[in-house]
Structure formats: C-alpha cells, structure tokens
Design an enzyme around this catalytic site. Sequence first.
Site, PDB file in Angstrom:
ATOM      1  N   LYS A 175      19.240  16.690  32.618  1.00  0.00           N
ATOM      2  CA  LYS A 175      19.269  17.766  33.631  1.00  0.00           C
ATOM      3  C   LYS A 175      19.862  19.020  33.030  1.00  0.00           C
ATOM      4  O   LYS A 175      20.630  18.984  32.069  1.00  0.00           O
ATOM      5  CB  LYS A 175      20.070  17.351  34.871  1.00  0.00           C
ATOM      6  N   ASP A 216      27.008  12.725  38.589  1.00  0.00           N
ATOM      7  CA  ASP A 216      25.642  13.144  38.254  1.00  0.00           C
ATOM      8  C   ASP A 216      24.640  11.988  38.290  1.00  0.00           C
ATOM      9  O   ASP A 216      23.443  12.203  38.067  1.00  0.00           O
ATOM     10  CB  ASP A 216      25.607  13.762  36.846  1.00  0.00           C
TER      11      ASP A 216
HETATM   12  O1  C5P Z   1      32.018  12.100  38.111  1.00  0.00           O
HETATM   13  P1  C5P Z   1      32.203  12.108  36.629  1.00  0.00           P
HETATM   14  O2  C5P Z   1      32.912  10.897  36.133  1.00  0.00           O
HETATM   15  O3  C5P Z   1      30.936  12.362  35.868  1.00  0.00           O
HETATM   16  O4  C5P Z   1      33.136  13.343  36.315  1.00  0.00           O
HETATM   17  C1  C5P Z   1      33.735  13.512  35.050  1.00  0.00           C
HETATM   18  C2  C5P Z   1      34.903  14.471  35.174  1.00  0.00           C
HETATM   19  O5  C5P Z   1      34.433  15.793  35.458  1.00  0.00           O
HETATM   20  C3  C5P Z   1      35.874  14.158  36.286  1.00  0.00           C
HETATM   21  O6  C5P Z   1      36.850  13.240  35.869  1.00  0.00           O
HETATM   22  C4  C5P Z   1      36.493  15.529  36.564  1.00  0.00           C
HETATM   23  O7  C5P Z   1      37.463  15.848  35.596  1.00  0.00           O
HETATM   24  C5  C5P Z   1      35.314  16.459  36.340  1.00  0.00           C
HETATM   25  N1  C5P Z   1      34.610  16.774  37.592  1.00  0.00           N
HETATM   26  C6  C5P Z   1      35.206  17.616  38.510  1.00  0.00           C
HETATM   27  N2  C5P Z   1      34.560  17.903  39.682  1.00  0.00           N
HETATM   28  C7  C5P Z   1      33.328  17.403  39.930  1.00  0.00           C
HETATM   29  C8  C5P Z   1      32.702  16.551  39.008  1.00  0.00           C
HETATM   30  C9  C5P Z   1      33.368  16.263  37.842  1.00  0.00           C
HETATM   31  O8  C5P Z   1      36.324  18.090  38.301  1.00  0.00           O
HETATM   32  N3  C5P Z   1      32.725  17.712  41.069  1.00  0.00           N
END
Ligand code: C5P
Length: 309
Positions: A11, A147
Amino acid sequence: MSAVTVRVPAKVNLQLGVGPLRDDGYHDLVNVFHAVSLFDEVTARPAERLEIRVEAAPHSRVAVGGVPTGGDNLAAKAARAVAARLGTEPRVALRIRKAIPVAGGMAGGSADAAAALVACARLWDDRERPALSRDDLVEIGADLGSDVPFAVLGGTAVGTGRGERLTPALTRGVFHWVFATADGGLSTPAVYGECDRIRLAEGRPPERAEVSEALMTALATGDAKALGAALTNDLQPAALSLRPSLRRTLDAGRDLGAIGALVSGSGPTCAFLAETDEDAAGLAEALDGAGVAAQVVRASGPVPGATVI
Ligand code: C5P
C-alpha cells in the site's frame, strides 16, 4: 488440500493525517490507503508444526535479512490466530516470497499477515467447519496490526481509528506510480515518536485529522494531476528528520516530472505519481539513473487485497 498460495499487495498512503496520541499508545488517524501492484506471495502447506521461511521473490532485490522467522513474525501470529478461531492447531509451513520492501512504509509485514490469514483459512476449511468470512479475517487482522485489515480488502479505502476501521473510497481508472526504495528500513514507532517530538518542540498540539475533500474528488473523477496535488503525509517531516537523504530523492522525482511526490507511510520508500503509464516508465528510468534510490519499481493502483491464486 496440499497448498494454498495467496498474493497480497503493498500500500501507499494517499493521505496520512495523524491526530492526537491516544492513551493506548496509538494515534487517531485519517489514513487513505491505496493498494498497488507490488505483491508478496505467501504459500501455506500442511506441516508438523508452524514453520516460516522468508525469501526474496524472483527478480526482486528485497533484503529479507531483517524479517523474523520465529513465532514473532506477523504471518506466524496470523496463522495462530486463525487456528485458535477454528479450534485447531497451527500445523502449517508458510513460505513468504517478498517483493514489498521490508520496513519500507508499504505495509509489507501487514500484507504477509493478511495473506497468511486468507491462506490458512482456506487450508483449514474442511467444509465441516464454517468457513471464516472476509469480515471475520478483517476482524482478526485488526488485532494483529493497524494496516492488516486493509491488506485483506485492498482497493482504496479511508481508515479511521488507528487505521483499522475501513470505508471503501470511490475511485475511477488506474493510477500510475513509481516507488524509490532505500537501503535500510525505518521503524514505524520511531517515526511516530519523532512526529510527536517535532510537534511538541514546535508547540503545535495535534488536531483531529479530517479527510481531504480534494483528494476524494480527485479519486472519484480519476484526475491524476489533482490527486498528485492532494497527496499529504503528516509523518513525512518525521521520516525526513530521521533520514535526511530522502529530501534529495523527493526533489529528484519532482524535478524529473512526477505530478505528486511523498514519503510512503512511515518511509523510507518514496512514492511518485505519473500521469500515464508511459510517463511512469520514463520517470522510473530517469530516477534509476539519478542514483537517489536503492531500487526503483513501477506499480499501478488500485488492486484487490489478499487473493488466492
Ligand atoms: O498497529 P501496528 O502494530 O502496525 O503499529 C505499529 C506502531 O506504529 C505502533 O506501536 C505505534 O507506535 C505506531 N502507530 C501509531 N498510531 C497508529 C498506528 C500505529 O502510533 N494509528
């Protein structure tokens, strides 16, 4: 069933509006996801126990060294989550063939998790048990990463919450992209942290992000020039702060005729929009020659999400 192979797209974020930091450590987002034709492939085969093998796709130069092959691989977590939901054991070997850059801001890890969800659900669907629906897989995916639900669905969609609540966006036609990858990834939490730090230092409290109407209109009318002008990424200053060399890459793409240029997600991959397929080919060749990227790849979007092939 002996093997299931699922193809899953990368993406690019057309708008990444980062709102305030929430109590759970995530940021409230307006995240316009767009799936592009750069694919990883995940093959699931029955095995004694959960095994993961990661390799670069043929003809791709993706450095897969940094991808975990143990239980903390996001695709392994996906397999365990599907098994748990079906009340079975995750006896599966997953082979992940990567063409999506690792830690590149194109959601490669989330894509592999989405592919593993779809592959395992199909592998373990023995008809006696009710199959898991796409909505079930989207729901399981949301627990794995922000994601992952989008990588299951694909297309173009507006994500809210931490990015996991999706509404499909109306689009027309095909958009032509050129991606410039970089050596070495960027850590997503580090980029979000740098975004918070910059905002604090500048005394700018984050506001709630709103969907860009100009962007939605550009998508709905298939107007590439308007889309190029409407691309925004609130994480871009943070990615540039952590990787200053990306500024040269973005400038080169603009100078070489891109009608839109931005860092993809948390970076370090840079995304460039071209008006036609021919323009994209010319831009890709020129960018390659400019020596501002590890690798230059072309892709178009939108494309469907994780699909059994
Ligand atoms: O959800 P995911 O594990 O992919 O997110 C990785 C990191 O990205 C999270 O631990 C956070 O630090 C950051 N993040 C965030 N806000 C979001 C998505 C991700 O701060 N909406």
